[in-house]
Design a protein around this motif. Structure first.
Motif, mmCIF file in Angstrom:
data_model
loop_
_atom_site.group_PDB
_atom_site.id
_atom_site.type_symbol
_atom_site.label_atom_id
_atom_site.label_comp_id
_atom_site.label_asym_id
_atom_site.label_seq_id
_atom_site.Cartn_x
_atom_site.Cartn_y
_atom_site.Cartn_z
ATOM 1 N N GLN A 166 16.060 44.015 48.325
ATOM 2 C CA GLN A 166 15.209 44.366 49.456
ATOM 3 C C GLN A 166 15.825 43.874 50.746
ATOM 4 O O GLN A 166 16.742 43.062 50.752
ATOM 5 N N TYR A 200 12.409 48.927 61.904
ATOM 6 C CA TYR A 200 12.854 48.803 60.523
ATOM 7 C C TYR A 200 14.370 48.718 60.473
ATOM 8 O O TYR A 200 15.051 49.439 61.219
ATOM 9 N N THR A 245 9.135 45.109 61.385
ATOM 10 C CA THR A 245 8.638 44.033 62.236
ATOM 11 C C THR A 245 8.148 44.665 63.533
ATOM 12 O O THR A 245 8.805 45.539 64.096
ATOM 13 N N GLY A 256 13.638 48.008 55.034
ATOM 14 C CA GLY A 256 12.768 46.851 55.058
ATOM 15 C C GLY A 256 11.332 47.252 55.329
ATOM 16 O O GLY A 256 11.026 48.440 55.459
ATOM 17 N N GLN A 257 10.461 46.254 55.421
ATOM 18 C CA GLN A 257 9.033 46.505 55.631
ATOM 19 C C GLN A 257 8.676 46.645 57.099
ATOM 20 O O GLN A 257 7.582 47.098 57.434
ATOM 21 N N THR A 285 14.683 42.337 54.651
ATOM 22 C CA THR A 285 13.575 41.691 55.347
ATOM 23 C C THR A 285 13.921 41.532 56.821
ATOM 24 O O THR A 285 14.937 40.911 57.159
ATOM 25 N N GLU A 286 13.062 42.093 57.671
ATOM 26 C CA GLU A 286 13.231 41.975 59.107
ATOM 27 C C GLU A 286 12.435 40.800 59.638
ATOM 28 O O GLU A 286 11.408 40.412 59.068
ATOM 29 N N SER A 287 12.903 40.258 60.761
ATOM 30 C CA SER A 287 12.170 39.201 61.452
ATOM 31 C C SER A 287 12.495 39.270 62.931
ATOM 32 O O SER A 287 13.446 39.963 63.328
ATOM 33 N N CYS A 337 17.798 41.046 60.306
ATOM 34 C CA CYS A 337 17.557 41.694 59.009
ATOM 35 C C CYS A 337 18.493 41.061 57.996
ATOM 36 O O CYS A 337 19.707 40.960 58.243
ATOM 37 N N LYS A 338 17.941 40.624 56.885
ATOM 38 C CA LYS A 338 18.741 40.033 55.821
ATOM 39 C C LYS A 338 18.402 40.672 54.497
ATOM 40 O O LYS A 338 17.248 41.011 54.242
#
Length: 119
Positions: free
Chosen positions: A2, A93, A113, A110-111, A4-6, A21-22
């Motif tokens: 997956q 995204y 942010t 990703g989901q 994941t954004e932040s 994004c990682k």
């Protein structure tokens, strides 16, 4: 596997944010990486992408304000956003795919942010 954004948040117009994004479960160092955004009631649009050779693409509305970068050693993708405008408000995204042309259609996403820019 997956992404994941932040880094999203709320800022005033003219402000800056850095999105990150990682990946988890794999390394995206061999993938083309991109950022997309979607605002309520609007179609999703590609903001920028960066290939494994470092070549970049930006949509016209963000040229000169946003910078996409990647660190393959750290396995991280970033989007530096400066001089933000209210029209940049959207869910952002990150996406990864072997080919840049496949990012939107079959990429890993990703989901998201949320970025909110107030005037």
């Amino acid at each position: 596997v997956q992404l994941t954004e932040s880094g999203g948040g709320s800022v005033q117009a003219g402000g800056s944010l850095i999105l990150s994004c990682k990946p988890a479960g794999y390394s995206f160092s061999r993938d083309c990486l991109g950022w997309f955004r979607q605002a309520p009631g609007k179609e999703r649009e590609e903001v920028a992408h960066i290939g494994t050779d470092g070549g970049t693409y930006y949509t016209d509305s963000v040229k000169g304000r946003f910078t996409i970068s990647r660190d393959n050693a750290e396995d991280i993708l970033k989007l530096q956003m400066n001089n933000l405008r209210p029209e940049d408000t959207a869910m952002y995204y990150c996406a990864a795919a072997f080919l840049c042309v496949d990012l939107e259609r079959i990429g890993l996403w990703g989901q998201g942010t949320q970025v909110t820019v107030s005037s």
